[in-house]
Design a protein around this motif. Structure first.
Motif, PDB file in Angstrom:
ATOM      1  N   PRO A  13       3.245   1.501  12.190  1.00  0.00           N
ATOM      2  CA  PRO A  13       3.973   1.413  11.067  1.00  0.00           C
ATOM      3  C   PRO A  13       4.386   0.090  10.816  1.00  0.00           C
ATOM      4  O   PRO A  13       4.910  -0.332   9.636  1.00  0.00           O
ATOM      5  CB  PRO A  13       5.018   2.718  11.217  1.00  0.00           C
ATOM      6  CG  PRO A  13       4.130   3.502  12.207  1.00  0.00           C
ATOM      7  CD  PRO A  13       3.340   2.563  13.284  1.00  0.00           C
ATOM      8  N   ALA A  14       5.381  -0.521  11.841  1.00  0.00           N
ATOM      9  CA  ALA A  14       6.011  -1.827  11.694  1.00  0.00           C
ATOM     10  C   ALA A  14       5.029  -2.745  11.124  1.00  0.00           C
ATOM     11  O   ALA A  14       5.495  -3.683  10.222  1.00  0.00           O
ATOM     12  CB  ALA A  14       6.523  -2.173  12.874  1.00  0.00           C
ATOM     13  N   VAL A  16       2.307  -2.329   9.371  1.00  0.00           N
ATOM     14  CA  VAL A  16       2.023  -2.070   7.803  1.00  0.00           C
ATOM     15  C   VAL A  16       3.106  -2.483   6.980  1.00  0.00           C
ATOM     16  O   VAL A  16       3.053  -2.886   6.051  1.00  0.00           O
ATOM     17  CB  VAL A  16       1.566  -0.700   7.723  1.00  0.00           C
ATOM     18  CG1 VAL A  16       1.436  -0.419   5.890  1.00  0.00           C
ATOM     19  CG2 VAL A  16       0.148  -0.247   8.476  1.00  0.00           C
ATOM     20  N   ASP A  17       4.555  -2.047   7.476  1.00  0.00           N
ATOM     21  CA  ASP A  17       5.444  -2.381   6.865  1.00  0.00           C
ATOM     22  C   ASP A  17       5.423  -3.928   6.406  1.00  0.00           C
ATOM     23  O   ASP A  17       6.051  -4.307   5.336  1.00  0.00           O
ATOM     24  CB  ASP A  17       6.820  -1.746   7.238  1.00  0.00           C
ATOM     25  CG  ASP A  17       6.914  -0.419   7.132  1.00  0.00           C
ATOM     26  OD1 ASP A  17       6.066   0.299   6.562  1.00  0.00           O
ATOM     27  OD2 ASP A  17       7.562   0.313   8.146  1.00  0.00           O
ATOM     28  N   LEU A  20       3.254  -4.842   3.705  1.00  0.00           N
ATOM     29  CA  LEU A  20       3.982  -4.659   2.483  1.00  0.00           C
ATOM     30  C   LEU A  20       4.967  -5.712   2.252  1.00  0.00           C
ATOM     31  O   LEU A  20       5.106  -6.021   0.719  1.00  0.00           O
ATOM     32  CB  LEU A  20       4.482  -3.089   2.543  1.00  0.00           C
ATOM     33  CG  LEU A  20       3.487  -1.840   2.654  1.00  0.00           C
ATOM     34  CD1 LEU A  20       4.108  -0.840   2.862  1.00  0.00           C
ATOM     35  CD2 LEU A  20       2.719  -2.095   1.323  1.00  0.00           C
ATOM     36  N   THR A  21       5.795  -6.032   3.033  1.00  0.00           N
ATOM     37  CA  THR A  21       7.007  -7.026   2.667  1.00  0.00           C
ATOM     38  C   THR A  21       6.351  -8.327   2.745  1.00  0.00           C
ATOM     39  O   THR A  21       7.308  -9.163   1.949  1.00  0.00           O
ATOM     40  CB  THR A  21       8.229  -6.678   3.343  1.00  0.00           C
ATOM     41  OG1 THR A  21       7.750  -7.023   4.768  1.00  0.00           O
ATOM     42  CG2 THR A  21       8.514  -5.488   3.303  1.00  0.00           C
ATOM     43  N   ARG A  82       0.006   4.643   4.302  1.00  0.00           N
ATOM     44  CA  ARG A  82       1.335   4.005   4.442  1.00  0.00           C
ATOM     45  C   ARG A  82       1.278   2.912   3.553  1.00  0.00           C
ATOM     46  O   ARG A  82       2.167   2.475   2.884  1.00  0.00           O
ATOM     47  CB  ARG A  82       1.545   3.686   5.817  1.00  0.00           C
ATOM     48  CG  ARG A  82       3.082   3.227   5.760  1.00  0.00           C
ATOM     49  CD  ARG A  82       3.439   3.064   7.234  1.00  0.00           C
ATOM     50  NE  ARG A  82       4.736   2.778   7.323  1.00  0.00           N
ATOM     51  CZ  ARG A  82       5.972   3.398   7.928  1.00  0.00           C
ATOM     52  NH1 ARG A  82       5.385   4.671   8.230  1.00  0.00           N
ATOM     53  NH2 ARG A  82       7.187   2.951   7.971  1.00  0.00           N
ATOM     54  N   LEU A  83       0.048   1.856   3.829  1.00  0.00           N
ATOM     55  CA  LEU A  83      -0.072   0.902   2.814  1.00  0.00           C
ATOM     56  C   LEU A  83      -0.221   0.840   1.349  1.00  0.00           C
ATOM     57  O   LEU A  83       0.509   0.366   0.485  1.00  0.00           O
ATOM     58  CB  LEU A  83      -1.254  -0.076   3.301  1.00  0.00           C
ATOM     59  CG  LEU A  83      -1.433  -1.276   2.780  1.00  0.00           C
ATOM     60  CD1 LEU A  83      -0.458  -2.397   3.234  1.00  0.00           C
ATOM     61  CD2 LEU A  83      -2.860  -2.095   3.315  1.00  0.00           C
TER      62      LEU A  83
END
Length: 163
Positions: A13-14, A16-17, A20-21, A82-83
């Motif tokens: 998750p980290a 992918v996040d 995203l950012t 999630r992406l």
């Protein structure tokens, strides 16, 4: 801009996040999962050596390979969900750190999470695979903490002054 995001259970998750950012919206993102080949290989070898070769349908290594593939697909799909934008899902099997470096050979960026001690800042926050990938990546690397980074109080004390 091709970007490879290394998807590992527990830390994905980290990563992918971070994609995203930190990655432009028009970048080509590849979500990469690597299944180590050594565990099914050991099961194949144990079956052949200890249990004989008369019933290959009973080989536990084959079952382990199928379970690993199913798990990898589910993990990659969760990461893609999630992406929330177009991406390529890539599954590889082999020596994990070598497969990650090979997958990043034409990338403009590789995103991975620290895979070692998450309680202290410093080199031990990278495990063996992460250290190898960081040291051998053929492209820039974005290294992220899978949870909030530990505070500066986790830094080791400076060596004593020799004077």
């Amino acid at each position: 801009m091709p970007v490879v995001v290394w998807i590992v259970e527990g830390t994905w998750p980290a990563c992918v996040d971070a994609a995203l950012t930190q990655v432009p919206g028009d970048a080509d993102i590849v979500l990469l999962h690597v299944t180590p080949a050594d565990v099914p290989g050991a099961a194949h070898g144990a079956f052949a050596g200890l249990l004989g070769r008369g019933h290959p349908e009973r080989d536990p290594g084959t079952r382990m390979e199928h379970l690993a593939a199913t798990s990898a697909r589910q993990l990659l799909q969760a990461a893609a969900d999630r992406l929330g934008r177009p991406c390529t899902l890539t599954e590889r099997t082999g020596r994990v750190e070598h497969e990650v470096v090979t997958a990043a050979q034409h990338a403009d960026l590789l995103i991975l999470a620290r895979d070692g001690d998450h309680t202290h800042l410093g080199p031990h926050s990278l495990g063996r695979a992460g250290r190898f990938v960081v040291d051998h990546a053929p492209c820039p690397v974005l290294l992220v903490w899978p949870e909030p980074a530990p505070g500066l109080t986790s830094l080791p004390s400076p060596p004593p002054d020799p004077h």
